[in-house]
Design an enzyme around this catalytic site. Structure first.
Site, PDB file in Angstrom:
ATOM      1  CE1 TYR A 170      30.107  57.821  97.712  1.00 24.97           C
ATOM      2  CE2 TYR A 170      27.853  58.202  96.959  1.00 24.97           C
ATOM      3  CZ  TYR A 170      28.789  57.404  97.596  1.00 24.97           C
ATOM      4  OH  TYR A 170      28.411  56.174  98.101  1.00 24.97           O
ATOM      5  CE  LYS A 174      30.184  54.730  95.415  1.00 19.65           C
ATOM      6  NZ  LYS A 174      31.021  53.535  95.658  1.00 19.65           N
TER       7      LYS A 174
HETATM    8  N1  LIG Z   1      26.349  52.575 103.393  1.00 21.92           N
HETATM    9  C1  LIG Z   1      25.538  52.863 102.399  1.00 21.92           C
HETATM   10  O1  LIG Z   1      24.314  52.974 102.566  1.00 21.92           O
HETATM   11  C2  LIG Z   1      26.085  53.031 101.012  1.00 21.92           C
HETATM   12  C3  LIG Z   1      25.220  53.485 100.016  1.00 21.92           C
HETATM   13  C4  LIG Z   1      25.696  53.565  98.704  1.00 21.92           C
HETATM   14  C5  LIG Z   1      26.995  53.201  98.423  1.00 21.92           C
HETATM   15  N2  LIG Z   1      27.825  52.810  99.436  1.00 21.92           N
HETATM   16  C6  LIG Z   1      29.192  52.427  99.067  1.00 21.92           C
HETATM   17  O2  LIG Z   1      29.523  51.204  99.713  1.00 21.92           O
HETATM   18  C7  LIG Z   1      30.920  51.156  99.982  1.00 21.92           C
HETATM   19  C8  LIG Z   1      31.150  50.874 101.449  1.00 21.92           C
HETATM   20  O3  LIG Z   1      30.589  51.922 102.212  1.00 21.92           O
HETATM   21  P1  LIG Z   1      30.397  51.876 103.800  1.00 21.92           P
HETATM   22  O4  LIG Z   1      29.089  52.528 104.064  1.00 21.92           O
HETATM   23  O5  LIG Z   1      30.673  50.520 104.326  1.00 21.92           O
HETATM   24  O6  LIG Z   1      31.536  52.901 104.228  1.00 21.92           O
HETATM   25  P2  LIG Z   1      32.688  52.842 105.350  1.00 21.92           P
HETATM   26  O7  LIG Z   1      33.198  54.220 105.454  1.00 21.92           O
HETATM   27  O8  LIG Z   1      32.163  52.181 106.580  1.00 21.92           O
HETATM   28  O9  LIG Z   1      33.779  51.876 104.720  1.00 21.92           O
HETATM   29  C9  LIG Z   1      34.624  52.260 103.672  1.00 21.92           C
HETATM   30  C10 LIG Z   1      36.003  51.670 103.915  1.00 21.92           C
HETATM   31  O10 LIG Z   1      36.802  51.953 102.756  1.00 21.92           O
HETATM   32  C11 LIG Z   1      38.106  52.268 103.187  1.00 21.92           C
HETATM   33  N3  LIG Z   1      38.788  53.049 102.141  1.00 21.92           N
HETATM   34  C12 LIG Z   1      38.529  54.325 101.762  1.00 21.92           C
HETATM   35  N4  LIG Z   1      39.394  54.714 100.805  1.00 21.92           N
HETATM   36  C13 LIG Z   1      40.199  53.648 100.554  1.00 21.92           C
HETATM   37  C14 LIG Z   1      41.264  53.424  99.635  1.00 21.92           C
HETATM   38  N5  LIG Z   1      41.711  54.398  98.826  1.00 21.92           N
HETATM   39  N6  LIG Z   1      41.842  52.197  99.599  1.00 21.92           N
HETATM   40  C15 LIG Z   1      41.409  51.210 100.418  1.00 21.92           C
HETATM   41  N7  LIG Z   1      40.429  51.390 101.342  1.00 21.92           N
HETATM   42  C16 LIG Z   1      39.820  52.589 101.397  1.00 21.92           C
HETATM   43  C17 LIG Z   1      37.892  53.061 104.467  1.00 21.92           C
HETATM   44  O11 LIG Z   1      39.064  53.080 105.287  1.00 21.92           O
HETATM   45  C18 LIG Z   1      36.712  52.316 105.098  1.00 21.92           C
HETATM   46  O12 LIG Z   1      37.135  51.346 106.029  1.00 21.92           O
HETATM   47  C19 LIG Z   1      31.469  52.507  99.505  1.00 21.92           C
HETATM   48  O13 LIG Z   1      31.973  52.372  98.193  1.00 21.92           O
HETATM   49  C20 LIG Z   1      30.254  53.409  99.511  1.00 21.92           C
HETATM   50  O14 LIG Z   1      30.392  54.503  98.636  1.00 21.92           O
HETATM   51  C21 LIG Z   1      27.406  52.719 100.711  1.00 21.92           C
END
Ligand SMILES: NC(=O)c1ccc[n+]([C@@H]2O[C@H](COP(=O)([O-])OP(=O)(O)OC[C@H]3O[C@@H](n4cnc5c(N)ncnc54)[C@H](O)[C@@H]3O)[C@@H](O)[C@H]2O)c1
Length: 320
Positions: A170, A174
């Site tokens: 992961y 990133k």
């Molecule tokens: N929440 C945090 O604190 C955090 C921290 C660092 C990075 N991120 C990044 O932010 C982004 C959003 O995260 P989140 O926390 O909202 O997660 P989340 O799991 O709530 O949302 C992710 C969405 O992406 C969709 N998805 C996954 N694989 C896919 C694909 N191949 N094609 C299309 N859609 C797909 C999922 O169905 C889901 O609805 C991600 O890239 C995550 O790695 C989040």
């Protein structure tokens, strides 16, 4: 204060069926963008889930008077990435903004890397972001306009869970997003195509299961909503976006650039490992207990390395 608006702009937000992506889609639509809401509907490990969350967000946007269309393709599939950009063209006539947000989070053990989650992470986080951008690039080039917001993570800076779980692939994917963003910005310079990355932190289904019952979870629930991330990222998606090739920490109402930097360091044309050890303080540069850095130089691009070498006294006589 200038309004940040997206009237007559078309945006694609990937993974926009929930969490941060949904917040991006709602905020762009509220400010006038027509939005393709993409979501492949998977759980955090990437396994299929039986809902139509892209359509649910489109319904929300429409109920608020906005314009949106649902797309259910996977960003990890080249045809899918192409199709979601094509949908923006077919339904709304153009593509101006890509918010690459789709993500999953699984982990393998370090002794198994590259393990089963590795290719998945590379496909979704890294190749997915490249493939949506490659599909939109010809349109960006032709219209001399494009805005790309890629999603990295503070995990790229080092992250092992207190229980010892490491999120290797992961974090590696990133980290790749940061490099990809710099390259996209370089390719877009002069074409009014700007690419930036965000390192978000927001309460979502991806993070809450990792920290059950902790004060951090309580803090995140109170102070770090996905909408905070979306509002900050809107600047990067906008026409007024002041920067390109940068990465920003965005969370809970705070936005700050992430600087890649190094001190002048230790330099000696007759360098030996022993001399390096002896001068380790210079290699590491000055910082106080709170990691405030003194006398560091931002790593602007790799050519700037020569400037720093010369400033450190090596080969300064050659004009570069
Ligand atoms: N929440 C945090 O604190 C955090 C921290 C660092 C990075 N991120 C990044 O932010 C982004 C959003 O995260 P989140 O926390 O909202 O997660 P989340 O799991 O709530 O949302 C992710 C969405 O992406 C969709 N998805 C996954 N694989 C896919 C694909 N191949 N094609 C299309 N859609 C797909 C999922 O169905 C889901 O609805 C991600 O890239 C995550 O790695 C989040």
């Amino acid at each position: 204060m200038t309004d940040v608006r997206f009237d007559d702009r078309v945006a694609l937000v990937t993974g926009a069926g929930g969490g941060i992506g949904r917040a991006h889609a709602l905020s762009l639509a509220e400010r006038g963008a027509k939005v393709v809401v993409n979501d492949y509907a998977v759980n955090i490990k990437g396994d299929s889930e039986p809902d139509d969350r892209a359509q649910a967000v489109v319904d929300e946007i429409r109920a608020l008077g906005g314009v949106a269309a649902a797309n259910r393709d996977s960003v990890a599939d080249a045809t899918g990435a192409q199709a979601m950009v094509q949908q923006a063209i077919d339904e709304f006539g153009r593509i101006d903004v890509i918010v690459n947000n789709a993500g999953i989070n699984a982990s393998d053990k370090i002794e198994n890397e590259p393990g089963p989650a590795y290719q998945q992470h590379m496909s979704v986080h890294l190749e997915g972001q490249l493939m949506t951008v490659r599909a939109a690039w010809p349109y960006f080039e032709r219209q001399n306009y494009g805005r790309i917001v890629n999603t990295s993570s503070a995990a790229a800076l080092g992250f092992v869970q207190p229980d010892g779980t490491w999120y290797g692939s992961y974090a590696i994917a990133k980290g790749g997003v940061l490099a990809a963003t710099r390259q996209m910005a370089g390719a877009g310079a002069g074409l009014n195509i700007k690419a930036n990355a965000i390192l978000p932190l927001a309460i979502s289904r991806m993070v809450s299961p990792l920290i059950p019952g902790t004060s951090v979870l309580d803090y995140m629930e109170r102070h770090t909503g996905p909408e905070h991330v979306a509002l900050a990222a809107a600047v990067l998606a906008s026409e007024q976006c002041p920067s390109t090739g940068q990465a920003f920490s965005v969370s809970g109402g705070r936005m700050a650039v992430l600087v890649f930097a190094s001190p002048l360091g230790y330099a000696d044309p007759e360098l030996t490992p022993e001399k390096v050890l002896e001068n380790w303080g210079q290699v590491m540069g000055e910082q106080d207990k709170e990691h405030q850095l003194l006398n560091y130089y931002e790593a602007v691009d790799n050519a700037f390395e020569y400037t720093l070498l010369q400033r450190a006294g090596i080969g300064a006589e050659i004009a570069l």
